[in-house]
Scaffold this motif. Structure first.
Motif, short mmCIF file in Angstrom:
data_model
loop_
_atom_site.label_atom_id
_atom_site.label_comp_id
_atom_site.label_asym_id
_atom_site.label_seq_id
_atom_site.Cartn_x
_atom_site.Cartn_y
_atom_site.Cartn_z
N GLU A 26 0.84 -1.20 -0.05
CA GLU A 26 -0.06 0.08 0.07
C GLU A 26 0.72 1.10 0.12
OE1 GLU A 26 -2.39 -0.03 3.09
OE2 GLU A 26 -3.18 -1.96 2.90
N LYS A 27 1.91 1.13 0.58
CA LYS A 27 2.88 2.33 0.94
C LYS A 27 4.16 2.28 0.02
CE LYS A 27 0.04 3.33 4.27
NZ LYS A 27 -0.96 4.67 4.33
N ALA A 28 3.77 1.86 -1.17
CA ALA A 28 5.16 1.62 -2.18
C ALA A 28 5.81 2.88 -2.28
CB ALA A 28 4.64 1.01 -3.36
N ALA A 29 5.13 3.94 -2.21
CA ALA A 29 5.64 5.34 -2.74
C ALA A 29 6.74 5.85 -1.55
CB ALA A 29 4.48 6.13 -2.81
N ARG A 30 6.56 5.23 -0.53
CA ARG A 30 7.56 5.84 0.64
C ARG A 30 8.80 5.39 0.53
NH1 ARG A 30 4.12 4.01 6.31
NH2 ARG A 30 2.57 6.04 6.14
N THR A 31 9.71 6.22 0.72
CA THR A 31 11.11 6.07 0.55
C THR A 31 12.02 5.72 1.79
OG1 THR A 31 11.55 8.31 0.91
CG2 THR A 31 11.06 7.65 -1.39
N SER A 32 11.38 5.41 2.95
CA SER A 32 12.03 5.08 4.13
C SER A 32 11.35 4.25 5.14
CB SER A 32 12.59 6.52 4.69
OG SER A 32 13.06 6.02 6.11
#
Length: 263
Positions: A122-128
């Motif tokens: 779901e949070k694939a856009a997170r970078t960290s």
């Protein structure tokens, strides 16, 4: 179930331009944020008390905060309580594919694995791995949450060592180890201790969350080395199977009890 729709109608009446409540109409999500935190703390107190009446009341106060925020958004044409409920319903279905899908998870560890995999998708856009940890959390709770996230990285020990160095590390480890059960088993929580998790949220204090001053220097009264030592204590306690949040809350509860007894 009629009480929930009735509560929505009550909130709509409070927010009504005509005949409503002037205080409620003046509120925004930002102005109400402190009350969400306060009500959450009161809910945790009610849970600790074991009193069903208090628990029911505080759950209602938290629910009211949700309905009020949704009512403010609905009045502005953004979303309503139905959207909020639908969103969390769909999220719970997605994150429990072992219940609603074809995944299998027969142990708590397997459930955590499935949950994390679903959340990562779901949070694939997170970078960290640290994205999504609220900066406004109380420092101890935030430290534990960040350490949990850090454990997902292969270089966890290196990152932690870069912050705490050797400051207090040996003493912290010895003290944490001596307090824990043999073999690193999780000790039984004291009777006056809180649950396994601390109260959520927390008001952000003045200035940046990292304790720096407005000019980028360290604010008065902030001792970074002392903080690093405390962080080392928290990390060592977790390694020994101790819940730092519940343990500190238990100790603070005893402090209050002793102080009240002396009044």
């Amino acid at each position: 179930m009629t009480a929930v729709p009735d509560l929505v109608e009550v909130v709509d009446r409070l927010l009504a331009p005509e005949g409503g409540c002037v205080w409620n109409r003046a509120q925004t999500h930002a102005s109400l944020a402190r009350y969400a935190v306060e009500e959450s703390y009161e809910l945790v107190d009610a849970i600790d008390s074991g009193d069903d009446g208090e628990l029911r009341e505080e759950l209602g106060d938290v629910l009211y905060q949700v309905v009020l925020h949704a009512g403010i958004a609905s009045a502005a044409g953004r979303f309503d309580l139905e959207d909020v409920a639908a969103g969390v319903r769909d999220k719970m279905v997605r994150r429990h594919p072992h219940v609603f899908g074809d995944e299998h998870a027969d142990t708590e560890d397997e459930v955590v694995r499935v949950w994390r995999a679903a959340k990562a998708a779901e949070k694939a856009a997170r970078t960290s791995v640290f994205d999504g940890v609220p900066r406004a959390m109380p420092p101890l709770e935030r430290a534990v949450k960040l350490l949990e996230r850090l454990e997902e990285r292969a270089d966890a020990a290196i990152v932690l060592a870069a912050v705490v160095g050797s400051h207090g590390r040996r003493g912290a480890g010895e003290r944490a180890g001596s307090a824990g059960a043999p073999g690193g088993d999780r000790p039984t929580a004291p009777a006056d201790g809180a649950g396994a998790a601390g109260a959520p949220g927390g008001d952000q204090g003045p200035g940046p969350a990292d304790g720096s001053g407005a000019d980028g220097g360290v604010a008065a009264g902030v001792d970074v080395a002392w903080g690093a030592g405390l962080l080392a204590e928290v990390a060592a306690a977790r390694e020994a199977g101790i819940d730092p949040i519940a343990s500190l809350r238990a100790a603070v509860g005893r402090l209050e009890g002793e102080a009240r007894a002396g009044e």
